[in-house]
Design a protein around this motif. Structure first.
Motif, short mmCIF file in Angstrom:
data_model
loop_
_atom_site.label_atom_id
_atom_site.label_comp_id
_atom_site.label_asym_id
_atom_site.label_seq_id
_atom_site.Cartn_x
_atom_site.Cartn_y
_atom_site.Cartn_z
N ILE A 129 0.84 -1.20 0.00
CA ILE A 129 0.00 0.00 0.00
C ILE A 129 0.87 1.25 0.00
O ILE A 129 0.60 2.23 -0.72
N LYS A 130 1.93 1.24 0.79
CA LYS A 130 2.83 2.39 0.86
C LYS A 130 3.51 2.65 -0.48
O LYS A 130 3.65 3.80 -0.93
N GLY A 131 3.92 1.59 -1.17
CA GLY A 131 4.58 1.75 -2.46
C GLY A 131 3.66 2.31 -3.52
O GLY A 131 4.04 3.18 -4.31
N VAL A 132 2.42 1.82 -3.54
CA VAL A 132 1.46 2.31 -4.53
C VAL A 132 1.11 3.78 -4.27
O VAL A 132 1.02 4.60 -5.19
N ALA A 133 0.92 4.13 -2.99
CA ALA A 133 0.56 5.51 -2.65
C ALA A 133 1.68 6.49 -2.96
O ALA A 133 1.43 7.64 -3.34
N SER A 134 2.93 6.07 -2.80
CA SER A 134 4.07 6.97 -3.01
C SER A 134 4.55 6.99 -4.45
O SER A 134 5.45 7.78 -4.78
N SER A 135 4.00 6.12 -5.30
CA SER A 135 4.48 6.07 -6.69
C SER A 135 4.11 7.32 -7.46
O SER A 135 4.84 7.74 -8.37
N ASP A 136 3.00 7.98 -7.11
CA ASP A 136 2.56 9.19 -7.80
C ASP A 136 3.06 10.42 -7.04
O ASP A 136 2.69 10.63 -5.89
N PRO A 137 3.90 11.26 -7.67
CA PRO A 137 4.43 12.45 -6.97
C PRO A 137 3.36 13.44 -6.54
O PRO A 137 3.62 14.29 -5.69
N VAL A 138 2.17 13.35 -7.13
CA VAL A 138 1.13 14.32 -6.81
C VAL A 138 0.74 14.24 -5.34
O VAL A 138 0.28 15.23 -4.77
N HIS A 139 0.97 13.08 -4.71
CA HIS A 139 0.65 12.92 -3.30
C HIS A 139 1.81 13.29 -2.39
O HIS A 139 1.67 13.28 -1.17
N THR A 150 9.16 18.24 -2.73
CA THR A 150 8.69 16.90 -3.06
C THR A 150 9.40 15.90 -2.16
O THR A 150 10.63 15.78 -2.21
N TYR A 151 8.64 15.22 -1.32
CA TYR A 151 9.20 14.21 -0.43
C TYR A 151 9.33 12.87 -1.15
O TYR A 151 8.68 12.62 -2.16
N ARG A 152 10.16 12.01 -0.58
CA ARG A 152 10.34 10.68 -1.17
C ARG A 152 9.17 9.76 -0.81
O ARG A 152 8.85 8.85 -1.59
N HIS A 153 8.56 10.01 0.35
CA HIS A 153 7.44 9.18 0.77
C HIS A 153 6.23 10.06 1.07
O HIS A 153 6.34 11.18 1.55
N MET A 154 5.07 9.49 0.82
CA MET A 154 3.82 10.21 0.99
C MET A 154 3.56 10.56 2.45
O MET A 154 3.02 11.63 2.76
N GLU A 155 3.94 9.69 3.37
CA GLU A 155 3.70 9.94 4.78
C GLU A 155 4.47 11.15 5.29
O GLU A 155 4.01 11.84 6.20
N SER A 156 5.63 11.46 4.68
CA SER A 156 6.38 12.65 5.06
C SER A 156 5.62 13.92 4.69
O SER A 156 5.61 14.90 5.44
N ALA A 157 4.97 13.89 3.53
CA ALA A 157 4.16 15.04 3.12
C ALA A 157 2.99 15.25 4.07
O ALA A 157 2.64 16.39 4.41
N HIS A 158 2.39 14.16 4.54
CA HIS A 158 1.28 14.27 5.49
C HIS A 158 1.74 14.86 6.81
O HIS A 158 1.01 15.64 7.45
#
Length: 335
Positions: A56-66, A114-122
């Motif tokens: 789930i983490k990989g799929v969510a972070s694959s798109d830079p828009v998130h 732009t973060y490497r992982h989506m959770e960092s942006a959150h």
């Protein structure tokens, strides 16, 4: 033991339900589910199985828009390195830059992270306001900044304009003064791009409408030894726009009353003067009986001539014919 369990599943008809060959069956089961049901299901699976959580983490972070943030309200002297340093506390940064004007080479007051992982942006979005180089910058997802629908509808009621500021009032001083009314989301003194000096006014956006009302109703309107003006920012902006827009040029149609053509003036077609309607076309000839017509426009008298035998040829205007009447039969009798 395993063979017996497998055989039991096949007998109950559940053996193929979760096999790789039944992917279509799984899709048919998931398609009718609502989004919240799917999210709950994935959360449950992710907490029970670490491999599912990583997927789930990989799929969510694959798109830079998130993972991409838009940061506005930056100081003119803020660099890309300073911007990245302010946001690095939330996670590993993949890319970060301040946007500069190509013509002047000066900062445009905003940038992207732009973060490497989506959770960092959150994590960064939980603390959207940051003090960077003496100014309070604010961030949000870059995809939301490109959509006007994402803008809060009550921002006009939370943003105030402060005028009459002393040149030595900094953004930090301004925020500290107005922070007593409530939490501030964004705010800064307006600085000139060329000289980097205060322009004598600033803006503050509160997190709540109530805090903005308190700031406007505050009787203490003195800061740095000067009386300041506090009002809603949209009200101040609309007054500036009204002052800059010139009065509309209204074209008026000049009425040209219809009437009889003036005698003695040519009615040939000619270009009309600018701003006037074309001259009305010449009127048709009057009928033989026109009630209440002026004397000068009365119908021509009807004259009877005796019938004389012989060939009629046009020989010109007879003496008995009324001259100047168009359409009158000018004939004489040739013996």
């Amino acid at each position: 033991m395993e063979d017996a369990k497998k055989r039991k599943l096949e007998e109950t008809g559940n053996g193929d339900a979760f096999s790789p060959r039944s992917e279509g069956q799984l899709r048919n089961l998931l398609d009718p589910l609502r989004k919240d049901q799917l999210v709950d299901l994935l959360v449950k699976l992710g907490t029970q199985y670490p491999t599912v959580a990583e997927e789930i983490k990989g799929v969510a972070s694959s798109d830079p828009v998130h993972r991409k943030l838009f940061v506005r309200g930056l100081a003119w002297e803020t660099t890309s390195e300073t911007l990245c340093a302010a946001f690095s506390m939330h996670g590993e940064i993949e890319e970060g830059a301040v946007i500069f004007d190509k013509a002047t080479g000066k900062s445009r007051g905003y940038g992207f992270i732009t973060y490497r992982h989506m959770e960092s942006a959150h994590k960064a979005l939980r603390e959207p306001s940051k003090m960077i180089d003496g100014r309070l910058a604010v961030c949000n997802l870059a995809c939301e900044s490109l959509s006007s629908a994402s803008v809060s509808t009550d921002v006009a009621l939370r943003k105030i304009y402060i005028g009459g500021l002393s040149p030595d009032i900094s953004s930090e001083t301004l925020l500290n003064f107005f922070g007593r009314h409530g939490d501030i989301e964004e705010g800064s003194v307006a600085y000139d791009k060329e000289t980097n000096k205060s322009r004598g006014f600033g803006f503050v956006t509160y997190k709540t409408v109530e805090a903005a009302k308190k700031a406007i109703d505050d009787p203490n309107m003195t800061l740095g030894g000067r009386n300041i003006t506090v009002k809603l920012a949209d009200t101040h902006k609309s007054k500036i726009i009204q002052a800059q827009v010139p009065a509309a040029m209204v074209s008026m149609a000049v009425p040209f009353p219809a009437g009889y053509a003036q005698s003695g003036k040519s009615q040939s077609a000619s270009p009309s003067p600018v701003g006037y309607a074309p001259y009305p076309p010449a009127m048709a000839a009057y009928p033989t009986a026109y009630p209440n017509a002026p004397a000068q426009y009365a119908s021509p008298p009807q004259i009877s001539y005796p019938q004389v035998g012989g060939k009629k040829e046009p020989v010109g205007l007879p003496s008995a014919a009324p001259a100047g009447i168009p359409g009158y039969p000018y004939y004489a009798t040739k013996p």
